[in-house]
Enzyme design. Structure first.
Site, PDB file in Angstrom:
ATOM      1  N   TYR A  33       0.828  -1.204   0.000  1.00 22.51           N
ATOM      2  CA  TYR A  33       0.000   0.000   0.000  1.00 22.51           C
ATOM      3  C   TYR A  33       0.861   1.252   0.000  1.00 22.51           C
ATOM      4  CZ  TYR A  33       0.838   0.906   5.026  1.00 22.51           C
ATOM      5  OH  TYR A  33       1.412   1.194   6.241  1.00 22.51           O
ATOM      6  N   ARG A  52       8.057   4.152  -4.828  1.00 23.69           N
ATOM      7  CA  ARG A  52       8.113   3.152  -3.749  1.00 23.69           C
ATOM      8  C   ARG A  52       7.084   2.053  -3.979  1.00 23.69           C
ATOM      9  NH1 ARG A  52       7.486   5.220   2.268  1.00 23.69           N
ATOM     10  NH2 ARG A  52       5.334   5.447   1.579  1.00 23.69           N
ATOM     11  N   LYS A 149       6.567  -1.910   1.817  1.00 29.67           N
ATOM     12  CA  LYS A 149       5.382  -1.343   2.486  1.00 29.67           C
ATOM     13  C   LYS A 149       4.198  -2.304   2.326  1.00 29.67           C
ATOM     14  CE  LYS A 149       3.181   3.150   3.215  1.00 29.67           C
ATOM     15  NZ  LYS A 149       3.377   3.198   4.657  1.00 29.67           N
ATOM     16  N   GLU A 182      12.335   2.329  13.976  1.00 30.51           N
ATOM     17  CA  GLU A 182      11.458   3.389  13.463  1.00 30.51           C
ATOM     18  C   GLU A 182      10.170   3.374  14.272  1.00 30.51           C
ATOM     19  OE1 GLU A 182      10.024   2.553   9.446  1.00 30.51           O
ATOM     20  OE2 GLU A 182      10.109   0.403   9.866  1.00 30.51           O
TER      21      GLU A 182
HETATM   22  N1  PDD Z   1       2.986   4.940   7.392  1.00 29.73           N
HETATM   23  N2  PDD Z   1       7.726   3.646   8.724  1.00 29.73           N
HETATM   24  C1  PDD Z   1       6.579   2.944   8.750  1.00 29.73           C
HETATM   25  C2  PDD Z   1       6.584   1.603   9.399  1.00 29.73           C
HETATM   26  C3  PDD Z   1       5.402   3.472   8.195  1.00 29.73           C
HETATM   27  O1  PDD Z   1       4.261   2.757   8.215  1.00 29.73           O
HETATM   28  C4  PDD Z   1       5.438   4.771   7.601  1.00 29.73           C
HETATM   29  C5  PDD Z   1       4.220   5.394   6.975  1.00 29.73           C
HETATM   30  C6  PDD Z   1       6.655   5.465   7.599  1.00 29.73           C
HETATM   31  C7  PDD Z   1       6.801   6.833   6.980  1.00 29.73           C
HETATM   32  O2  PDD Z   1       6.744   6.758   5.579  1.00 29.73           O
HETATM   33  P1  PDD Z   1       6.201   7.987   4.709  1.00 29.73           P
HETATM   34  O3  PDD Z   1       7.002   9.159   5.089  1.00 29.73           O
HETATM   35  O4  PDD Z   1       6.432   7.555   3.319  1.00 29.73           O
HETATM   36  O5  PDD Z   1       4.728   8.144   5.042  1.00 29.73           O
HETATM   37  C8  PDD Z   1       7.777   4.868   8.163  1.00 29.73           C
HETATM   38  C9  PDD Z   1       1.764   5.398   6.737  1.00 29.73           C
HETATM   39  C10 PDD Z   1       1.573   6.870   6.814  1.00 29.73           C
HETATM   40  C11 PDD Z   1       0.583   4.611   7.265  1.00 29.73           C
HETATM   41  O6  PDD Z   1       0.735   3.408   7.393  1.00 29.73           O
HETATM   42  O7  PDD Z   1      -0.486   5.173   7.524  1.00 29.73           O
END
Ligand code: PDD
Length: 287
Positions: A33, A52, A149, A182
């Site tokens: 996703y 990505r 992701k 993270e």
């Molecule tokens: N989550 N690390 C994890 C485990 C994440 O699920 C996310 C983002 C990020 C940050 O990635 P980005 O800057 O591309 O949003 C880091 C999204 C927002 C979610 O699951 O809702």
């Protein structure tokens, strides 16, 4: 409120939006996703999110359902049909629906594509950033390919629920050596007493955040000292500032970790500055 959802080629009312019970996303979390910020009627960092998404699909050998341009069209339609000005757009691609079998289905099974959009008040988000958030540390019990992701988010749900029960908004995962990997749904950053901005380097342990990538551009332009390395939870406790990044929160100050105040317990000036600069560097495309 979400009114219209895109499901496999159709824009359907929210109440009717459904995928098959044998969808592999539902049965095996065999799906990937993206979450993209919508701000002031525009998509933020679309190209990086699409890149990505393509990488996630390739890593899991899920067929690309359509071109990035076509996905962009779907996202825009969903944003428009739901009249989202500020909020997010969510896109999921699963390996499709097929009789339950761990092995992949044949090439005749098309991927499932779902896209929905949600309004979130920009003022509310900005207000939250003025007070900052608390985080709770948790052992990182996720799999070893966190760079992809996937929708396999149960460890993140468990961690966030535990955080919520402790009055925290986010969980920070910590590896077996005591280093922060993270956040449950964000990247983790600290600023040490010398003023260096520290975040874990990319690799298999963390998601390559799009917000993280854009923030690196901000730091380079501002000539701020950046160190990409793992940091210990104890370093985070002793940090001058801490913050998280994600598409939905951009730069969000962290003011407490495990109940201990970070710095003076209020959002720090560097996080506030980075939050303010962020959208000057992000790619903005009209929705
Ligand atoms: N989550 N690390 C994890 C485990 C994440 O699920 C996310 C983002 C990020 C940050 O990635 P980005 O800057 O591309 O949003 C880091 C999204 C927002 C979610 O699951 O809702």
């Amino acid at each position: 409120m979400t009114r219209i959802v895109y499901v496999n080629g159709r824009y359907v009312p929210y109440a009717d939006a459904a995928v098959h019970v044998e969808d592999r996303g539902f049965q095996f979390a065999d799906a990937i996703y993206e979450v993209c910020e919508v701000r002031d009627g525009s998509l933020i960092d679309e190209a990086r999110h699409m890149a990505r998404l393509e990488r996630s699909l390739a890593e899991l050998q899920i067929r690309r359902p359509m071109t990035a341009a076509a996905l962009g069209h779907v996202m825009r339609q969903v944003i428009r049909r739901n009249r989202v000005r500020d909020g997010l757009v969510y896109l999921q691609v699963s390996r499709g629906a097929a009789p339950r079998d761990f092995s992949f289905p044949g090439p005749d099974v098309p991927p499932t594509v779902v896209c929905l959009a949600q309004s979130i008040s920009a003022a509310h988000r900005d207000l939250k950033a003025l007070s900052g958030i608390a985080v709770k540390s948790m052992p990182d019990i996720r799999w070893q390919r966190r760079d992809i992701k996937t929708v396999m988010l149960l460890p993140a749900c468990l961690a966030k629920e535990a955080a919520r029960k402790d009055g925290a908004r986010e969980a920070w995962f910590v590896d077996a050596e005591g280093f922060v990997t993270e956040g449950a749904s964000s990247n983790a950053w600290i600023i040490d007493q010398g003023g260096a901005v520290i975040t874990r380097q990319l690799g298999l342990d963390i998601l390559p955040g799009v917000t993280r990538a854009t923030l690196l551009d901000v730091l380079a332009e501002e000539k701020m000292q950046l160190i990409e390395r793992p940091f210990l939870l104890s370093e985070a406790y002793a940090a001058r500032e801490a913050f998280i990044t994600s598409a939905t929160q951009t730069v969000m100050p962290v003011v407490r970790i495990d109940g201990r105040p970070v710095g003076d317990g209020r959002p720090g000036p560097v996080a506030a500055k980075l939050r303010q600069k962020f959208h000057h560097f992000a790619a903005i495309s009209s929705a």
